[in-house]
Design a protein around this motif. Structure first.
Motif, PDB file in Angstrom:
ATOM      1  N   ASN A 117       0.813  -1.226   0.000  1.00  0.00           N
ATOM      2  CA  ASN A 117       0.000   0.000   0.000  1.00  0.00           C
ATOM      3  C   ASN A 117       0.843   1.271   0.000  1.00  0.00           C
ATOM      4  O   ASN A 117       0.301   2.359   0.204  1.00  0.00           O
ATOM      5  N   MET A 118       2.146   1.123  -0.240  1.00  0.00           N
ATOM      6  CA  MET A 118       2.995   2.328  -0.164  1.00  0.00           C
ATOM      7  C   MET A 118       2.538   3.427  -1.112  1.00  0.00           C
ATOM      8  O   MET A 118       2.721   4.605  -0.831  1.00  0.00           O
ATOM      9  N   GLN A 119       1.931   3.051  -2.208  1.00  0.00           N
ATOM     10  CA  GLN A 119       1.438   4.080  -3.138  1.00  0.00           C
ATOM     11  C   GLN A 119      -0.083   4.113  -3.205  1.00  0.00           C
ATOM     12  O   GLN A 119      -0.655   4.531  -4.223  1.00  0.00           O
ATOM     13  N   ASN A 120      -0.722   3.723  -2.116  1.00  0.00           N
ATOM     14  CA  ASN A 120      -2.182   3.884  -2.020  1.00  0.00           C
ATOM     15  C   ASN A 120      -2.406   5.320  -1.523  1.00  0.00           C
ATOM     16  O   ASN A 120      -2.501   5.593  -0.331  1.00  0.00           O
ATOM     17  N   GLU A 146      10.432   7.410  -4.900  1.00  0.00           N
ATOM     18  CA  GLU A 146       9.006   7.062  -4.780  1.00  0.00           C
ATOM     19  C   GLU A 146       8.607   6.889  -3.313  1.00  0.00           C
ATOM     20  O   GLU A 146       7.529   7.312  -2.883  1.00  0.00           O
ATOM     21  N   TRP A 147       9.484   6.270  -2.562  1.00  0.00           N
ATOM     22  CA  TRP A 147       9.229   6.013  -1.132  1.00  0.00           C
ATOM     23  C   TRP A 147       9.115   7.353  -0.374  1.00  0.00           C
ATOM     24  O   TRP A 147       8.173   7.582   0.387  1.00  0.00           O
ATOM     25  N   LEU A 148      10.075   8.236  -0.633  1.00  0.00           N
ATOM     26  CA  LEU A 148      10.038   9.536   0.049  1.00  0.00           C
ATOM     27  C   LEU A 148       8.839  10.370  -0.396  1.00  0.00           C
ATOM     28  O   LEU A 148       8.279  11.140   0.399  1.00  0.00           O
ATOM     29  N   MET A 149       8.422  10.215  -1.645  1.00  0.00           N
ATOM     30  CA  MET A 149       7.227  10.936  -2.101  1.00  0.00           C
ATOM     31  C   MET A 149       5.980  10.419  -1.374  1.00  0.00           C
ATOM     32  O   MET A 149       5.044  11.172  -1.100  1.00  0.00           O
ATOM     33  N   SER A 150       5.966   9.135  -1.058  1.00  0.00           N
ATOM     34  CA  SER A 150       4.841   8.591  -0.278  1.00  0.00           C
ATOM     35  C   SER A 150       4.837   9.185   1.131  1.00  0.00           C
ATOM     36  O   SER A 150       3.774   9.504   1.674  1.00  0.00           O
ATOM     37  N   ALA A 151       6.036   9.354   1.715  1.00  0.00           N
ATOM     38  CA  ALA A 151       6.120  10.031   3.020  1.00  0.00           C
ATOM     39  C   ALA A 151       5.581  11.454   2.882  1.00  0.00           C
ATOM     40  O   ALA A 151       4.855  11.963   3.750  1.00  0.00           O
ATOM     41  N   GLU A 152       5.914  12.068   1.757  1.00  0.00           N
ATOM     42  CA  GLU A 152       5.478  13.441   1.495  1.00  0.00           C
ATOM     43  C   GLU A 152       3.940  13.535   1.449  1.00  0.00           C
ATOM     44  O   GLU A 152       3.353  14.503   1.936  1.00  0.00           O
ATOM     45  N   TYR A 153       3.294  12.510   0.890  1.00  0.00           N
ATOM     46  CA  TYR A 153       1.821  12.494   0.853  1.00  0.00           C
ATOM     47  C   TYR A 153       1.232  12.562   2.258  1.00  0.00           C
ATOM     48  O   TYR A 153       0.232  13.229   2.509  1.00  0.00           O
ATOM     49  N   ILE A 154       1.856  11.831   3.196  1.00  0.00           N
ATOM     50  CA  ILE A 154       1.364  11.829   4.582  1.00  0.00           C
ATOM     51  C   ILE A 154       1.665  13.177   5.228  1.00  0.00           C
ATOM     52  O   ILE A 154       0.807  13.809   5.840  1.00  0.00           O
ATOM     53  N   MET A 155       2.902  13.636   5.050  1.00  0.00           N
ATOM     54  CA  MET A 155       3.355  14.852   5.727  1.00  0.00           C
ATOM     55  C   MET A 155       2.657  16.099   5.194  1.00  0.00           C
ATOM     56  O   MET A 155       2.392  17.047   5.942  1.00  0.00           O
ATOM     57  N   SER A 156       2.348  16.088   3.904  1.00  0.00           N
ATOM     58  CA  SER A 156       1.726  17.282   3.310  1.00  0.00           C
ATOM     59  C   SER A 156       0.323  17.513   3.859  1.00  0.00           C
ATOM     60  O   SER A 156      -0.197  18.619   3.792  1.00  0.00           O
TER      61      SER A 156
END
Ligand code: PEP
Ligand code: MN
Length: 266
Positions: A117-120, A146-156
């Motif tokens: 689900n990393m890119q859900n 891609e992994w850090l961008m997924s973190a960015e989705y949460i943090m944003s």
């Protein structure tokens, strides 16, 4: 927000009074799946006695086959809470769907987002709206970007309590379940201020690989470990082949504690 450039200091994430990041090393241990009350409480007690700081246990399981055990779901969450009452260990467990965000926010100390689900992105945005710390596993074939961008989705969305977890990536090799990318530790530490931990269990997929990979993880500078343990690995409902039994976990923790001290962490 995850970028080291705009945030030079290492982040320390606080999870129910425990810390992970910078000088704080966290050990998360427990079974792959919650199987029942006695099972989860007895494993939690052994995890705690060995020196683990967190209890893991899947209630919602992302299984490769739809015919495999899918988890006890909300009943599993209830049993994890009982194990927390018995031991005081904060709970780490995987959320697979936006349907249960409210229940997880209420009961779970750190929400795990699994590799699959990393890119859900809907799920990432929803947990970004909570304040609960998030353990974001690396996707099966995800690049660091891609992994850090997924973190960015949460943090944003406002939740900056993100910990990254390297759990092995898919390579051409078939002898092991995945290939542990230990380079992820220095690379992520160069690119980001977020804590990174290692899951040697899902990386190698075999119990015999867990001690050496755990030791490598500490010496690589990782901020923690997630290890699957089970009182009876041969009869575990999922991932038994990669679980340590409690005695093996005791032995591993004795060594890990010495290495943590050598690394100057606590
Ligand atoms: C797990 O931690 O039980 C799990 C399913 O891990 P991953 O998402 O890394 O496969
Ligand atoms: Mn597992």
């Amino acid at each position: 927000k995850a970028n080291r450039k705009f945030h030079p200091d290492d982040t320390v994430v606080e999870i129910d009074g425990q810390r992970i990041g910078n000088g704080y090393f966290g050990v998360i241990a427990g079974p792959c799946s919650v199987e029942g009350e006695e099972q989860i409480i007895s494993i939690a007690q052994r995890a705690k006695a060995a020196g683990a700081n967190f209890l893991r246990g899947g209630a919602f399981k992302p299984r490769t086959s739809p015919y495999s055990f899918q988890g006890l779901e909300l009943e599993g969450l209830r049993l994890l809470k009982l194990a927390k009452e018995a031991t005081g260990l904060p709970i780490v467990t995987e959320l697979m769907s936006t349907k249960f965000v409210d229940e997880f926010e209420a009961d779970v100390d750190m929400i795990q987002i699994g590799a699959r689900n990393m890119q859900n992105f809907d799920l990432l945005k929803e947990i970004g709206k909570t304040k609960t710390p998030v353990l974001l596993k690396r996707g099966l074939s995800a690049t660091y970007e891609e992994w850090l961008m997924s973190a960015e989705y949460i943090m944003s969305e406002g939740n900056e309590n993100v910990i990254l977890c390297e759990r092995g990536i898919r390579t051409f090799e078939t002898e092991t379940r995945n290939t542990l990318d230990i380079q992820a530790v220095p690379v992520i530490q160069k690119l980001s201020h977020l804590p990174i931990i290692i899951d040697p269990s899902h990386a190698g997929g075999s119990a015999y690989l867990v001690p050496s990979m755990s030791k490598s993880a500490v010496m690589s500078g990782a901020n923690g470990l997630m290890v699957e343990i089970h009182h009876d690995p041969e009869n575990a409902w999922s991932d038994g082949q990669q679980c340590l039994n409690p005695n093996e976990f005791d032995e591993l923790m004795a060594v890990v504690k010495q290495l943590i001290a050598i690394e100057g962490k606590h």
